[in-house]
Design an enzyme around this catalytic site. Structure first.
Site, short mmCIF file in Angstrom:
data_model
loop_
_atom_site.label_atom_id
_atom_site.label_comp_id
_atom_site.label_asym_id
_atom_site.label_seq_id
_atom_site.Cartn_x
_atom_site.Cartn_y
_atom_site.Cartn_z
N CYS A 194 0.82 -1.19 0.00
CA CYS A 194 0.00 0.00 0.00
C CYS A 194 0.86 1.25 0.00
CB CYS A 194 -0.89 -0.01 1.24
SG CYS A 194 -1.80 -1.54 1.41
N LYS A 221 7.98 -10.63 -17.84
CA LYS A 221 7.43 -9.38 -18.40
C LYS A 221 6.09 -9.66 -19.08
CE LYS A 221 9.17 -6.68 -16.80
NZ LYS A 221 9.98 -7.32 -15.85
N LYS A 244 4.22 -2.41 -7.07
CA LYS A 244 5.62 -2.16 -7.45
C LYS A 244 6.60 -2.66 -6.40
CE LYS A 244 8.88 -0.53 -10.00
NZ LYS A 244 9.21 -1.24 -11.25
N GLU A 289 3.25 -10.80 -16.56
CA GLU A 289 2.78 -9.87 -15.51
C GLU A 289 2.01 -8.68 -16.08
OE1 GLU A 289 5.67 -7.82 -13.08
OE2 GLU A 289 7.13 -7.83 -14.66
N HIS A 301 13.26 -32.04 -22.50
CA HIS A 301 13.04 -32.90 -21.32
C HIS A 301 11.67 -32.66 -20.70
CE1 HIS A 301 17.20 -34.21 -21.48
NE2 HIS A 301 17.53 -32.94 -21.67
N ARG A 344 2.12 1.48 -5.95
CA ARG A 344 2.36 0.56 -4.84
C ARG A 344 1.14 -0.31 -4.54
NH1 ARG A 344 6.59 1.86 -1.67
NH2 ARG A 344 5.62 0.79 0.07
N TRP A 370 -3.38 -2.22 -1.55
CA TRP A 370 -3.17 -3.51 -2.21
C TRP A 370 -3.62 -4.53 -1.17
CZ3 TRP A 370 -0.20 -7.94 -1.29
CH2 TRP A 370 -0.05 -8.80 -2.38
N ASN A 394 0.33 0.40 6.12
CA ASN A 394 0.94 -0.44 5.07
C ASN A 394 1.66 -1.55 5.81
OD1 ASN A 394 2.20 -1.56 2.86
ND2 ASN A 394 3.86 -0.06 2.85
N GLY A 395 1.23 -2.79 5.63
CA GLY A 395 1.89 -3.91 6.31
C GLY A 395 0.86 -4.96 6.71
N GLU A 409 13.23 -13.62 -17.78
CA GLU A 409 12.76 -12.24 -17.62
C GLU A 409 11.73 -11.91 -18.68
OE1 GLU A 409 12.72 -10.12 -15.44
OE2 GLU A 409 12.30 -8.23 -16.45
C1 AGP Z 1 9.31 -7.11 -11.98
O1 AGP Z 1 8.78 -6.66 -13.21
C2 AGP Z 1 8.29 -7.14 -10.87
N1 AGP Z 1 7.72 -5.88 -10.67
C3 AGP Z 1 8.83 -7.79 -9.60
O2 AGP Z 1 9.24 -9.09 -9.93
C4 AGP Z 1 10.04 -7.08 -8.93
O3 AGP Z 1 11.18 -7.23 -9.72
C5 AGP Z 1 10.28 -7.76 -7.57
O4 AGP Z 1 9.15 -7.57 -6.76
C6 AGP Z 1 11.54 -7.23 -6.84
O5 AGP Z 1 11.36 -5.86 -6.55
P1 AGP Z 1 12.65 -5.02 -6.02
O6 AGP Z 1 13.65 -5.04 -7.14
O7 AGP Z 1 12.12 -3.66 -5.72
O8 AGP Z 1 13.17 -5.73 -4.80
#
Ligand code: AGP
Length: 615
Positions: free
Chosen positions: A2, A492, A610, A495, A511, A27, A74, A100-101, A488
């Site tokens: 959050c 991408k 994020k 997500e 395999h 966030r 969130w 937040n938490g 990666e």
């Molecule tokens: C990547 O596109 C995602 N948003 C997520 O995997 C992110 O890389 C991960 O949460 C780690 O975040 P950080 O680099 O802020 O620790």
């Protein structure tokens, strides 16, 4: 995770609180709310949905007052509903709080409070927080000047879990209280005003003077003063720091999405990563904040790289780079696994964590576990003053500028570039020759220009994306240092477009995963390494033989036979030390365009946030 904002000062709070929320929306964005206090009257507006919806609703109802708090959610506990949106007010209407938490013992506290006659209007753990503060507030001496602050302090001693909170009390219109443990919280010091926020993006438009709270600390902003208490309840003189970027860097400009802006920002991000970080003789890299001597680094016989998500993929690339160019054994661990694994590591192990936000709780926990066991810890991160930056023994700031898009792009390639610079530095402390170092530095310096060349493929990749936007499955295949890029690329795509995508070592496909290959499951193959080009050709033929479309990423000087692939994206030739950076660009653009063509919210994909500051 959050986003929270608090304001106390000489201006109307609500527009400042709502503007701050907009900048924190990456966030978490499933619901939002704001509470403003004027005299002893508390006005609250909550909304299921985005901050812009809340802002329309709030402005229509005129929120007046110069003290307030706001929150963008969130969901952790409780569904996405207006009732579960923050702020949460205690049953007696006196305490309003944003959080937040996660409170791990909220059920037992809730049961106790219900026994004391408290009632609850939501399913959240955060509402328990505001009620417990109200419970202690009612028991504090009425005439105590620190009655409100003391009630918050007493409450925190009962809380198990993580929090970043901003709290106000209807009977204290002159005081804003904040506290943190496990979730970030900063104080912004403006002209005749103070702000509390989850991160700097919420306050950068009002001040660049900030104080970062440490875990266990609590702050009272009252009568124009900032009083900071440590976890030992001692007064701490606040250390005021300057934010190292300005608001313009977080503006969208002419781009449609932050993700596209940040893809095109990558040449600048790479320049920032290199600025002032090469030796005078140009044969190696240098870092100002490692706090580890060259002699200590020569004793290191293993490096453990730890992170989450995209940053973990950067670790995998780092493993190839450091082992290839510095000849030091490297191990890569998911931070969330490492923190519980109790791995036997010897004392000459160096632990390096990577985190764009510097607040990811699993990565922070892995860092703390490493320190607890006496390991030297370093961090690569993009957020000056973040918790991970402050708690590691030393590190390297990325200076990539704020990354707003939830899907990481420029932060990822910035991490790759810094890892490549670190591999050079470590290699030159050991066996790498002067001339090899000179060539390596030249390659690193050429990377921004090569990225500028590669992002020019944008229109071509858009056309390719149109062919594949309706696919439901996809495999990403690569070998060696291209395997992490395959992972990666899959992350991408999944997500932001919600297409099921998996990354695999190309040789591993036969395999098992080859069973997925069909006309409905294309393969994206990274065929960029001359030394294993033939192997990748075989893998492509194995895919084609089963009727699946193939999109290949290859080098301009070594394209694949057109009859073997359905589509091909050619990236500029480059030194192996920067190949992972270049190969990432087509992955980013492909996922961006496919997600956009599918009508997805590219910058705020569903269910994501994020910075993951809860376990
Ligand atoms: C990547 O596109 C995602 N948003 C997520 O995997 C992110 O890389 C991960 O949460 C780690 O975040 P950080 O680099 O802020 O620790």
């Amino acid at each position: 995770m959050c986003g929270i904002v608090g304001y106390i000062g000489k201006r109307e709070a609500s527009p400042i609180l709502l503007e701050g929320l907009k900048r924190l929306e990456y966030r978490g964005y499933d619901s939002a709310g704001v509470a403003v206090l004027k005299d002893d009257a508390l006005t609250i507006k909550k909304h299921k949905g985005r901050v812009t919806d809340l802002a329309k609703n709030a402005s229509a109802h005129g929120l007046s007052g110069m003290l307030g708090i706001s929150h963008t959610r969130w969901a952790t506990h409780g569904a996405v509903t207006e009732a579960n949106a923050h702020p949460h007010v205690s049953h007696d209407g006196k305490i309003a709080l944003v959080h937040n938490g996660v409170i791990e013992n909220y059920l037992s506290i809730k049961k106790f409070l219900e026994g004391e006659g408290h009632t609850f209007a939501s399913e959240t753990d955060s509402e328990v927080f505001s009620n417990l503060i109200a419970y202690h507030y009612a028991k504090e001496p009425v005439d105590s000047p620190s009655r409100f602050l003391d009630s918050v302090r007493r409450t925190l001693s009962h809380i198990e879990g993580t929090y970043g909170i901003a709290v106000i009390c209807t009977e204290r219109p002159d005081e804003l209280v904040g506290a943190r443990k496990g979730s970030p919280l900063i104080v912004g010091i403006g002209a005749d005003e103070y702000l509390l926020a989850s991160d700097v993006s919420a306050i950068i438009s009002r001040t660049s003077n900030v104080v970062y709270l440490n875990d266990g600390e609590i702050v009272s902003l009252k009568d124009g003063e900032l009083n900071l208490l440590t976890s030992d309840e001692e007064i701490r003189t606040p250390e005021i720091q300057q934010i190292d970027w300005d608001i313009a860097e977080s503006e969208l400009g002419d781009y449609e999405h932050y993700m596209l802006k940040e893809i095109f920002d990558q040449p600048q991000a790479l320049e920032n990563a290199m600025r002032g970080r090469f030796s005078d003789d140009g044969s190696t890299a240098k870092f100002g904040g490692l706090n580890v001597s060259a002699q200590e680094l020569r004793q290191v016989d293993r490096i453990l790289l730890c992170a989450c998500g995209t940053a973990w993929h950067a670790c995998l690339v780092g493993e190839y780079l450091i082992e290839r160019f510095a000849r030091i054994p490297v191990e890569v661990e998911y931070a969330s696994e490492f923190r519980y694994r109790n791995a036997p590591l010897d004392k000459n192990t160096l632990v390096l964590v990577i985190s764009q936000s510097g607040e990811t709780i699993d990565t922070l926990a892995a860092l703390r576990e490493s320190k607890r066991k006496g390991y030297k810890t370093l961090a690569i991160n993009n957020s000056v003053g973040s918790t991970i930056a402050r708690e590691s023994d030393g590190g390297i700031y990325q200076h990539a500028g704020p990354e707003i898009g939830v899907a990481s792009t420029k932060a990822f390639t910035s991490q790759l570039h810094i890892l490549s610079m670190l591999a050079l530095y470590l290699g030159r402390l050991r066996d790498m020759s002067y001339q090899d170092g000179i060539n390596y530095v030249a390659a690193l310096k050429q990377a921004p220009e090569l990225v500028t060349e590669t992002v020019k493929l944008n229109d071509e990749i858009l056309e390719i994306s149109k062919k594949y936007k309706d696919m439901s499955d996809c495999l990403f295949l690569g070998r060696q240092d291209m395997f992490p890029i395959a992972l990666e690329g899959a992350l991408k795509l999944k997500e932001i477009s919600y297409i099921h995508a998996e990354g695999y070592p190309a040789a591993e496909m036969k395999h098992g995963p080859i069973a997925l290959i069909s006309a409905e499951c294309p393969a994206i193959v990274l065929a960029t390494q001359p030394d294993i080009h033939g192997k990748l050709l075989s893998n492509i033929q194995e895919v084609k033989a089963r009727g699946a479309p193939v999109i290949a990423i290859a080098n301009q000087s070594n394209p694949l036979p057109p009859e073997l692939v359905d589509d091909q994206i050619l990236i500029p030739d480059c030194h192996r030390a920067v190949l992972p950076v270049l190969a990432s660009i087509p992955m980013q653009l492909l996922s961006y365009h496919i997600a956009k063509l599918r009508g997805c919210d590219v910058d705020k994909p569903r269910n994501l946030a994020k910075s993951v500051t809860v376990e």
